[in-house]
Design a protein around this motif. Structure first.
Motif, short mmCIF file in Angstrom:
data_model
loop_
_atom_site.label_atom_id
_atom_site.label_comp_id
_atom_site.label_asym_id
_atom_site.label_seq_id
_atom_site.Cartn_x
_atom_site.Cartn_y
_atom_site.Cartn_z
N ALA A 1 3.21 -8.40 6.96
CA ALA A 1 4.39 -9.27 7.27
C ALA A 1 3.77 -10.55 6.98
O ALA A 1 4.56 -11.53 6.97
N ASP A 2 2.50 -10.88 6.42
CA ASP A 2 2.01 -12.13 6.21
C ASP A 2 1.95 -12.16 4.63
O ASP A 2 3.08 -12.43 4.24
N ASP A 3 0.76 -11.81 4.21
CA ASP A 3 1.00 -11.31 2.49
C ASP A 3 1.19 -10.24 2.23
O ASP A 3 1.34 -9.86 0.90
N TYR A 4 0.83 -9.23 3.16
CA TYR A 4 1.12 -7.53 2.81
C TYR A 4 2.70 -7.39 3.02
O TYR A 4 2.91 -7.21 4.28
N THR A 5 3.46 -7.86 2.03
CA THR A 5 4.88 -7.65 2.17
C THR A 5 5.50 -6.51 1.24
O THR A 5 4.65 -6.26 0.23
N PHE A 6 6.60 -6.04 1.52
CA PHE A 6 7.18 -5.19 0.38
C PHE A 6 7.40 -5.78 -1.07
O PHE A 6 7.04 -5.30 -1.97
N ALA A 7 7.50 -7.33 -1.20
CA ALA A 7 7.53 -7.83 -2.45
C ALA A 7 6.08 -7.76 -2.92
O ALA A 7 6.23 -7.50 -4.14
N ASN A 8 5.15 -8.18 -2.21
CA ASN A 8 3.67 -8.31 -2.87
C ASN A 8 3.44 -6.82 -3.36
O ASN A 8 2.47 -6.46 -4.16
N ALA B 1 6.64 4.10 4.02
CA ALA B 1 7.65 3.14 3.37
C ALA B 1 7.10 2.39 2.12
O ALA B 1 7.51 2.23 1.08
N PHE B 2 5.80 1.66 2.46
CA PHE B 2 5.13 1.20 1.20
C PHE B 2 4.78 2.17 0.17
O PHE B 2 4.97 1.77 -1.09
N ALA B 3 4.54 3.14 0.42
CA ALA B 3 4.24 4.13 -0.63
C ALA B 3 5.29 4.63 -1.28
O ALA B 3 5.38 4.62 -2.61
N ARG B 4 6.45 4.62 -0.75
CA ARG B 4 7.68 5.03 -1.44
C ARG B 4 8.30 3.88 -2.14
O ARG B 4 8.57 4.13 -3.19
N ALA B 5 8.09 2.63 -1.74
CA ALA B 5 8.18 1.39 -2.40
C ALA B 5 7.38 1.47 -3.81
O ALA B 5 7.90 1.15 -4.97
N CYS B 6 6.10 1.85 -3.91
CA CYS B 6 5.31 1.74 -4.79
C CYS B 6 5.80 2.94 -5.90
O CYS B 6 5.86 2.67 -7.14
N ALA B 7 6.18 3.90 -5.44
CA ALA B 7 6.71 5.10 -6.03
C ALA B 7 7.95 4.64 -6.99
O ALA B 7 8.12 5.12 -8.08
N GLU B 8 8.88 4.14 -6.29
CA GLU B 8 9.91 3.67 -6.86
C GLU B 8 9.94 2.48 -8.19
O GLU B 8 10.42 2.75 -9.13
N ASN C 1 -9.88 -1.60 8.24
CA ASN C 1 -9.60 -2.92 8.77
C ASN C 1 -8.82 -2.76 10.04
O ASN C 1 -8.08 -1.56 10.49
N PRO C 2 -8.56 -3.88 10.93
CA PRO C 2 -7.78 -3.79 12.18
C PRO C 2 -6.31 -3.28 11.92
O PRO C 2 -5.72 -3.32 10.74
N ALA C 3 -5.50 -3.08 13.05
CA ALA C 3 -4.13 -2.28 12.82
C ALA C 3 -3.23 -3.40 11.98
O ALA C 3 -2.35 -2.85 11.43
N GLU C 4 -3.28 -4.49 12.12
CA GLU C 4 -2.19 -5.63 11.35
C GLU C 4 -2.39 -5.60 9.95
O GLU C 4 -1.70 -6.13 9.21
N TRP C 5 -3.38 -4.87 9.31
CA TRP C 5 -3.70 -4.99 7.82
C TRP C 5 -3.11 -3.55 7.25
O TRP C 5 -3.31 -2.43 7.91
N ASN C 6 -2.90 -3.72 6.10
CA ASN C 6 -2.79 -2.55 5.12
C ASN C 6 -3.07 -2.92 3.80
O ASN C 6 -3.47 -4.01 3.60
#
Length: 478
Positions: free
Chosen positions: A18-25, A59-66, A107-112
């Motif tokens: 939700a900072d730099d790791y967003t669905f858009a990015n 959800a991020f994986a599904r966004a990548c797949a699409e 990484n800590p929980a807030e990262w992906n």
């Protein structure tokens, strides 16, 4: 032009959710991967996508797949939480053009994050990662009709491979007991299920999904691994076996609950492989790993290749020549005959295999190594400091000269700059110990985070503590 928020490091891109790791990015990163495949691989071979236990990973994986499917590349997407090595094995086994793994590992929980796995089933080579980055600001081709997204189970062929690589019968007959810790990560109950099926006594902790990773970072080092050590003692186990957030790295504790660092694990496995297996090939290790490996290789007449930090360098070498095994400081160890990829689950099985074959606890195996090759003690600290401070510290380290500078009162003998700045030091304690380990300290700034890591190895735990304290003070000078 580089993307302001997406930068691929040694094994992909990571960011704060939700900072730099967003669905858009994430979609931008996926589009760059798709563009790369269209330009430099065979898009008809498709792409594999997996995800770990982190918040939003599916959800991020599904966004990548699409995004990928919209360019005309068919996608095989994991139908459930999947360890990174299982995804890598799937990429190679299915003959895919590549793979995306949604994880930020330890990484800590807030990262992906987004890891890229190449067609050969391992980390993308530096040239591949650079090529993907070059497409970040370019539009991906769009197909008239989106390709199919198929949900698949990557686990069965992967499990068959690791179970045949280790000697499960020997482990089952050993009578040994293990504590298992998945750190709420993608390892889940995989090891526990294997041990249950073959009748190995064990206890499992933190094998459930919890994206908050309560109380820990899912990294199999101190202090996060302490619960495993406590379980090993409480349940009278012969060792504790641990995997990180995406199960590609290993950690361990001995029967007394003591943390067994990845360097000792690498050394135990390497000594066993060269002594018992005799598999051919050179050995690789990262710039920040133990020099005990050099001594083991010297004893058995094996070439030792030192390289930069990150498993992609191990993978690169495995693709070029015969390598028996290679690894890095953080618990990533790989065997060429299995996969050019680190694999925490496989290494946990192999560690149990070594113990069963040698009929020794993990603590006894480590003690044997220290007795034969000299006491090697290791330490690391992570300093979360602003970029200006970390960059200034690295600049000051570069100008320290041999002969007119010292660290922790130990004169500098030589400087190496393969990846970061490493100093070998004249430690007076070494003169009092037979077969003493070399003393060194390494300063390395992260290229993707406001972070500096300081690593050191010496002849005693006390010397390591002193060196880390001195290193911290040096890094924090303004």
């Amino acid at each position: 032009m580089p993307h302001p928020q997406i930068k691929f490091g040694t094994d992909g891109w990571r960011g704060v959710i939700a900072d730099d790791y967003t669905f858009a990015n994430v979609r931008t990163a996926a589009a760059a991967v798709a563009a790369y495949i269209h330009a430099q691989e065979d898009p008809a071979k498709g792409l594999c996508i997996g995800y770990d236990t982190r918040f939003g990973s599916k959800a991020f994986a599904r966004a990548c797949a699409e995004v990928v499917a919209a360019t005309g590349i068919r996608v095989a997407m994991a139908n459930d939480i999947t360890p990174t090595p299982a995804l890598s094995f799937g990429v190679r086994g299915r003959g895919a053009a590549g793979g995306i793994m949604i994880t930020s590992s330890h990484n800590p929980a807030e990262w992906n994050g987004v890891k890229y796995k190449a067609w050969y089933g391992g980390s993308g080579k530096p040239s591949i990662i650079a090529a993907i980055e070059s497409y970040l600001e370019k539009p991906a081709p769009q197909a008239a009709l989106a390709a199919a997204i198929e949900e698949v189970d990557f686990l069965p062929p992967y499990l068959k491979a690791i179970e045949s690589f280790a000697d499960l019968d020997l482990i089952a007959k050993s009578g040994m007991k293990f504590a298992i810790d998945s750190m709420y990560g993608a390892g889940l109950t995989i090891l526990s299920d294997i041990f249950t099926r073959i009748g190995v006594d064990h206890v499992q902790i933190r094998g459930n999904v919890d994206p908050l990773f309560p109380g820990i970072n899912p990294e199999p080092i101190e202090p996060h691994i302490r619960a495993l050590g406590e379980a090993a003692v409480a349940y009278k186990c012969d060792a504790g076996l641990c995997t990180d957030g995406d199960a590609d790295r290993i950690g361990a504790t001995d029967e007394h609950g003591n943390f067994v660092d990845p360097h000792k694990i690498f050394s135990v496995l390497l000594s066993w492989v060269l002594r018992r297996k005799g598999w051919p090939g050179a050995v690789t290790r990262a710039f920040n790993t133990t020099k005990m490996l050099d001594r083991i290789c010297k004893k058995y007449g094996r070439e030792l290749i030192e390289h930069g930090i990150g498993f992609k360098y191990v993978c690169d070498l495995m693709l070029e020549r015969e390598i028996v095994m290679g690894g890095e400081e953080s618990g990533g160890i790989g065997f060429q005959r299995h996969l050019p990829e680190r694999d925490g689950l496989l290494n946990a099985l192999l560690l149990a295999n070594v113990m069963a074959e040698e009929k020794k606890t993990l603590g006894q195996l480590v003690a044997d190594l220290q007795a034969e090759y000299g006491e090697h003690q290791y330490g690391r600290i992570d300093l979360h400091i602003p970029d200006y401070l970390k960059n200034a510290a690295i600049a000051r380290a570069h100008v320290l000269q041999v002969g007119d500078a010292s660290i922790a009162g130990m004169p500098i003998l030589r400087q190496e700059t393969l990846d970061g700045v490493k100093f070998y030091l004249d430690n007076p304690e070494a003169k009092t110990k037979p077969n003493a380990a070399e003393t060194w300290i390494l300063f390395r700034a992260s290229g993707t985070e406001p972070l500096m890591r300081i690593y050191t190895e010496s002849t005693s735990k006390e010397a390591v503590a002193t060196l880390l304290k001195s290193g911290r003070a040096f890094a924090m000078e303004s």
